[in-house]
Design a protein around this motif. Structure first.
Motif, PDB file in Angstrom:
ATOM      1  N   LEU A 157       4.066 -68.073   4.470  1.00  0.00           N
ATOM      2  CA  LEU A 157       2.619 -67.744   4.285  1.00  0.00           C
ATOM      3  C   LEU A 157       2.498 -66.320   3.706  1.00  0.00           C
ATOM      4  O   LEU A 157       2.803 -65.309   4.165  1.00  0.00           O
ATOM      5  N   GLY A 158       1.997 -66.237   2.600  1.00  0.00           N
ATOM      6  CA  GLY A 158       2.052 -64.942   1.748  1.00  0.00           C
ATOM      7  C   GLY A 158       0.622 -64.546   1.516  1.00  0.00           C
ATOM      8  O   GLY A 158      -0.250 -65.640   1.298  1.00  0.00           O
ATOM      9  N   LEU A 159       0.447 -63.395   1.124  1.00  0.00           N
ATOM     10  CA  LEU A 159      -0.893 -62.802   0.914  1.00  0.00           C
ATOM     11  C   LEU A 159      -0.876 -61.530  -0.198  1.00  0.00           C
ATOM     12  O   LEU A 159       0.170 -60.779  -0.190  1.00  0.00           O
ATOM     13  N   LEU A 160      -1.586 -61.931  -1.253  1.00  0.00           N
ATOM     14  CA  LEU A 160      -1.668 -61.007  -2.287  1.00  0.00           C
ATOM     15  C   LEU A 160      -3.105 -60.258  -2.383  1.00  0.00           C
ATOM     16  O   LEU A 160      -3.991 -61.109  -2.578  1.00  0.00           O
ATOM     17  N   PHE A 161      -3.189 -58.927  -2.178  1.00  0.00           N
ATOM     18  CA  PHE A 161      -4.419 -58.307  -2.154  1.00  0.00           C
ATOM     19  C   PHE A 161      -4.690 -57.142  -3.300  1.00  0.00           C
ATOM     20  O   PHE A 161      -3.547 -56.583  -3.556  1.00  0.00           O
ATOM     21  N   ASP A 178       7.991 -77.345   3.700  1.00  0.00           N
ATOM     22  CA  ASP A 178       8.850 -76.464   2.635  1.00  0.00           C
ATOM     23  C   ASP A 178       7.879 -75.949   1.610  1.00  0.00           C
ATOM     24  O   ASP A 178       8.352 -75.383   0.639  1.00  0.00           O
ATOM     25  N   CYS A 179       6.661 -76.035   1.873  1.00  0.00           N
ATOM     26  CA  CYS A 179       5.600 -75.584   0.941  1.00  0.00           C
ATOM     27  C   CYS A 179       5.129 -73.900   1.336  1.00  0.00           C
ATOM     28  O   CYS A 179       4.767 -73.757   2.479  1.00  0.00           O
ATOM     29  N   THR A 180       5.253 -73.167   0.239  1.00  0.00           N
ATOM     30  CA  THR A 180       4.610 -71.887   0.560  1.00  0.00           C
ATOM     31  C   THR A 180       3.322 -71.809   0.163  1.00  0.00           C
ATOM     32  O   THR A 180       2.632 -72.567  -0.880  1.00  0.00           O
ATOM     33  N   VAL A 181       2.455 -70.910   1.045  1.00  0.00           N
ATOM     34  CA  VAL A 181       1.069 -70.887   0.706  1.00  0.00           C
ATOM     35  C   VAL A 181       0.718 -69.471   0.277  1.00  0.00           C
ATOM     36  O   VAL A 181       1.381 -68.573   1.225  1.00  0.00           O
ATOM     37  N   LEU A 182       0.152 -69.268  -0.762  1.00  0.00           N
ATOM     38  CA  LEU A 182      -0.130 -67.827  -1.100  1.00  0.00           C
ATOM     39  C   LEU A 182      -1.647 -67.593  -1.149  1.00  0.00           C
ATOM     40  O   LEU A 182      -2.429 -68.279  -1.724  1.00  0.00           O
ATOM     41  N   MET A 237      -7.845 -58.342  10.879  1.00  0.00           N
ATOM     42  CA  MET A 237      -6.660 -58.079  10.913  1.00  0.00           C
ATOM     43  C   MET A 237      -5.774 -59.260  11.288  1.00  0.00           C
ATOM     44  O   MET A 237      -4.614 -59.346  11.163  1.00  0.00           O
ATOM     45  N   ALA A 238      -6.460 -60.393  11.887  1.00  0.00           N
ATOM     46  CA  ALA A 238      -5.841 -61.475  12.185  1.00  0.00           C
ATOM     47  C   ALA A 238      -5.044 -62.092  10.908  1.00  0.00           C
ATOM     48  O   ALA A 238      -4.071 -62.845  11.324  1.00  0.00           O
ATOM     49  N   LEU A 239      -5.433 -61.907   9.846  1.00  0.00           N
ATOM     50  CA  LEU A 239      -4.869 -62.375   8.706  1.00  0.00           C
ATOM     51  C   LEU A 239      -3.451 -61.593   8.386  1.00  0.00           C
ATOM     52  O   LEU A 239      -2.498 -62.231   8.199  1.00  0.00           O
ATOM     53  N   LYS A 240      -3.417 -60.418   8.544  1.00  0.00           N
ATOM     54  CA  LYS A 240      -2.229 -59.718   8.171  1.00  0.00           C
ATOM     55  C   LYS A 240      -1.201 -60.079   9.268  1.00  0.00           C
ATOM     56  O   LYS A 240      -0.225 -60.000   8.956  1.00  0.00           O
ATOM     57  N   GLY A 241      -1.657 -60.330  10.578  1.00  0.00           N
ATOM     58  CA  GLY A 241      -0.704 -60.683  11.786  1.00  0.00           C
ATOM     59  C   GLY A 241      -0.206 -62.101  11.418  1.00  0.00           C
ATOM     60  O   GLY A 241       0.868 -62.318  11.804  1.00  0.00           O
ATOM     61  N   ALA A 242      -0.884 -62.990  10.705  1.00  0.00           N
ATOM     62  CA  ALA A 242      -0.402 -64.252  10.439  1.00  0.00           C
ATOM     63  C   ALA A 242       0.649 -64.331   9.283  1.00  0.00           C
ATOM     64  O   ALA A 242       1.405 -65.149   9.374  1.00  0.00           O
ATOM     65  N   VAL A 243       0.379 -63.686   8.347  1.00  0.00           N
ATOM     66  CA  VAL A 243       1.334 -63.909   7.316  1.00  0.00           C
ATOM     67  C   VAL A 243       2.705 -63.293   7.211  1.00  0.00           C
ATOM     68  O   VAL A 243       3.066 -62.539   8.165  1.00  0.00           O
ATOM     69  N   VAL A 249      -4.857 -73.318   7.370  1.00  0.00           N
ATOM     70  CA  VAL A 249      -3.975 -73.368   6.529  1.00  0.00           C
ATOM     71  C   VAL A 249      -2.399 -73.976   7.126  1.00  0.00           C
ATOM     72  O   VAL A 249      -1.665 -74.444   6.556  1.00  0.00           O
ATOM     73  N   ASP A 250      -2.424 -73.495   8.371  1.00  0.00           N
ATOM     74  CA  ASP A 250      -1.252 -74.077   9.182  1.00  0.00           C
ATOM     75  C   ASP A 250      -1.253 -75.713   9.172  1.00  0.00           C
ATOM     76  O   ASP A 250      -0.278 -76.265   9.235  1.00  0.00           O
ATOM     77  N   GLN A 251      -2.406 -76.289   9.220  1.00  0.00           N
ATOM     78  CA  GLN A 251      -2.402 -77.696   8.971  1.00  0.00           C
ATOM     79  C   GLN A 251      -1.775 -78.297   7.706  1.00  0.00           C
ATOM     80  O   GLN A 251      -1.103 -79.051   7.819  1.00  0.00           O
ATOM     81  N   LEU A 252      -2.110 -77.526   6.603  1.00  0.00           N
ATOM     82  CA  LEU A 252      -1.225 -77.744   5.324  1.00  0.00           C
ATOM     83  C   LEU A 252       0.385 -77.413   5.512  1.00  0.00           C
ATOM     84  O   LEU A 252       0.992 -78.220   5.064  1.00  0.00           O
ATOM     85  N   LYS A 253       0.370 -76.456   6.242  1.00  0.00           N
ATOM     86  CA  LYS A 253       1.925 -76.085   6.096  1.00  0.00           C
ATOM     87  C   LYS A 253       2.794 -76.933   7.113  1.00  0.00           C
ATOM     88  O   LYS A 253       3.934 -77.244   6.964  1.00  0.00           O
ATOM     89  N   ALA A 254       1.980 -77.451   8.280  1.00  0.00           N
ATOM     90  CA  ALA A 254       2.839 -78.363   8.912  1.00  0.00           C
ATOM     91  C   ALA A 254       3.004 -79.980   8.304  1.00  0.00           C
ATOM     92  O   ALA A 254       3.683 -80.588   8.615  1.00  0.00           O
ATOM     93  N   ALA A 255       2.154 -80.219   7.495  1.00  0.00           N
ATOM     94  CA  ALA A 255       2.278 -81.503   6.691  1.00  0.00           C
ATOM     95  C   ALA A 255       3.392 -81.228   5.841  1.00  0.00           C
ATOM     96  O   ALA A 255       3.898 -82.164   5.188  1.00  0.00           O
TER      97      ALA A 255
END
Length: 591
Positions: free
Chosen positions: A283-287, A418-422, A439-445, A409-415
């Protein structure tokens, strides 16, 4: 070759040829037997234009043949199975010369013209099926890396009488219960189907979305046995299962939560989607600030993955991409075209699927899941551009809402493990060094990148890499290409720029990115630049903002970087040299 087959793959040309013979064909997933179309064999056609569209979109799709509307019937002995009784059955019977092909597993298809007065169904004997109201794959389709091959030519004999003697396989009564789910009985023959329906229901899909998923992948879900009699049959069985199943779905196999000795977990090397930048399944974040070029980079990554093109000299793992764009669809087409022109790649058929609009990830994630499930291949990368536009009615600053977004988003990753989410996101209003919101977002990525404008162009800096060594900052520049621009690797920052000038250059660069014309003599409207500069100063007083802007303008004019032209500022060559690429490509294809 004729006009309909020009530019088509071998499979596409073969599909056109079959259709010209009056055979109803449809695409199946490359290297598999699963249909790619929403209604499977029911979408089979002889429409040459439709078939051309299918195989232009998916060149390596296998070729499915719907037998019944094609006027054909196939005898399918599984010769590779030890208990197959084909040899004893066929002894003493005549097999007229007809179309024969071998399957990858070692089976065989004897394909005949169906007698219009006969009905075909069931089994001839152990290991020998008769296929009529169903489909088979045709050569040169490939399954598990092995092709179907033609043994005899395409002469078609009428099916002998013994083919019509196949005995129907009677279905057991639907209400015979040997398994329960939510207190309701489940027939043993439908355990697989019921388990799949239960999981789709628990995932929050509507019954219509579940039906779409079942039709897209009937073999995986155990729904293939209901497709032979048409859409109403599958819908009826789905509605029965839907009504019988209460949440939670029946647990088949091992429980979801288990404990295992930590020492049994193997230490594995990272598998990179983009070498050194982002892992497969991460799970990636670009800001970054608005207009800095985040979407240029996200689109660059998307098409690098879709085509397998290196990203500025770094290896990329190829796969299907889903791009959920909340805005900017008109600009997307221009950027896609520019990227293809720069890299010499065909972006028209690259497997990048663009949404028609934003997704409400807080309220309608089931719709997103259903749309992705309908794709011919599972995604390798899903991009949400931007978080704000795909956040529904939630509040980014709310930890509760951000946690709900992450759960979606985790639902998509569970399905798709091997998929990366950006996720593409904006910088904080006051704190530019962090992403906006809770800040929960940074903690999750797993990994996070900040994109900044600089005097030398753009800088991509890693601000979090959970399990690997953070990569060095990457300096890039926007190079005008076609009707838009593309990112290329750029020079290191230019020394000798004051903090005051840097502030002006950062905001000026943001305007240039939006205008997509970073070149000599470009005119920047004063009001546009001023407003961008003011926005970057946060809660400073209007007078402080005005004085700071005037100082920056004077400083850059004194250095010969800009020139005042009426209501605009002209970009001078001195400044251009800092904003555009001034060196040759490091390798062919980079620039």
């Amino acid at each position: 070759m004729n006009d309909m087959t020009i530019g088509l793959s071998t499979n596409g040309q073969a599909a056109i040829s079959y259709a010209k013979l009056g055979l109803h064909v449809f695409p199946c997933v490359p290297n598999e037997k699963r249909p790619m179309t929403p209604n499977g064999q029911l979408d089979a056609t002889t429409d040459l234009e439709k078939i051309r569209q299918w195989w232009t979109h998916a060149p390596y799709a296998n070729i499915g043949l719907y037998l019944k509307p094609s006027g054909l019937v196939a005898v399918d002995p599984d010769l590779y199975k030890p208990d197959c009784q084909w040899e004893p059955f066929i002894e003493g019977k005549e097999i007229p010369q007809t179309w024969v092909q071998d399957s990858p597993q070692g089976g065989r298809h004897y394909i005949f013209r169906a007698d219009p007065n006969a009905t075909y169904a069931g089994k001839l004997c152990q290991g020998v099926d008769v296929k009529w109201d169903g489909y088979i794959l045709l050569a040169p389709s490939v399954v598990n890396g092995k092709p179907y091959t033609t043994v005899e030519g395409r002469y078609l004999a009428t099916a002998p009488v013994w083919v019509a003697s196949a005995q129907r396989v009677s279905a057991e009564p639907f209400d015979r219960a040997t398994l329960t789910a939510g207190g309701k009985p489940i027939p043993d023959r439908s355990e697989h189907f019921y388990g799949a329906v239960g999981k789709l229901k628990d995932a929050g899909l509507s019954i219509d979305a579940a039906e779409s998923a079942l039709r897209t992948d009937p073999f995986t879900y155990g729904a293939d046995k209901y497709l032979g009699s048409g859409r109403d049959y599958l819908r009826r069985e789905l509605e029965r299962a839907w009504g019988k199943l209460d949440s939670p779905a029946p647990q088949v196999g091992r429980p979801a939560f288990q404990l295992r000795l930590a020492g049994e977990w193997e230490a594995t090397d990272p598998v990179w989607l983009i070498d050194g930048f982002i892992e497969v399944g991460a799970l990636g974040l670009l800001f970054g600030d608005p207009g800095v070029g985040k979407s240029f980079l996200a689109i660059d990554w998307a098409y690098c993955v879709a085509t397998g093109t290196e990203f500025m000299g770094r290896a990329v793992k190829q796969g299907t991409v889903v791009y959920v764009a909340g805005e900017g669809h008109r600009g997307f087409g221009r950027r896609r075209e520019a990227w293809g022109q720069h890299h010499g790649e065909d972006t028209l058929t690259a497997p990048v699927y663009l949404s028609h609009g934003p997704a409400d990830m807080l309220g309608a994630v089931a719709e997103v899941k259903a749309a992705i499930a309908a794709l011919p291949q599972p995604p390798a990368l899903i991009v949400f551009d931007t978080l704000a536009r795909n956040f529904g009615g939630g509040d980014e600053n709310s930890t509760k809402d951000m946690t709900a977004f992450i759960a979606a988003v985790d639902q998509l990753k569970a399905a798709y493990p091997d998929c990366t989410v950006l996720i593409v996101h904006h910088s904080g209003h006051a704190e530019k060094q962090r992403a906006r919101g809770a800040m929960a977002l940074k903690g999750a990525v797993d990994t996070e990148y900040r994109l900044d404008a600089s005097p030398a162009g753009l800088v991509l800096a890693n601000t979090k890499m959970k399990d690997d060594q953070p990569p060095d900052a990457l300096h890039m520049q926007l190079q005008p290409t076609g009707k838009s621009a593309v990112l290329v690797e750029g020079d290191a920052p230019v020394a000798g720029v004051s903090e005051q000038q840097r502030m002006g250059l950062d905001t000026l660069m943001a305007v240039l990115v939006e205008m997509q014309h970073p070149g000599d003599n470009t005119l920047i409207p004063t009001e546009v630049w001023r407003q961008r500069f003011y926005d970057g100063m946060g809660d400073k007083t209007p007078n402080a903002k005005r004085q700071a802007f005037n100082r920056v303008c004077k400083s850059l004019m004194d250095s010969g970087s800009i020139n005042k032209c009426g209501d605009s500022y002209q970009i001078m060559p001195t400044l251009t040299s800092r904003l555009t690429i001034m060196k040759a490509a490091r390798k062919v294809g980079t620039v």
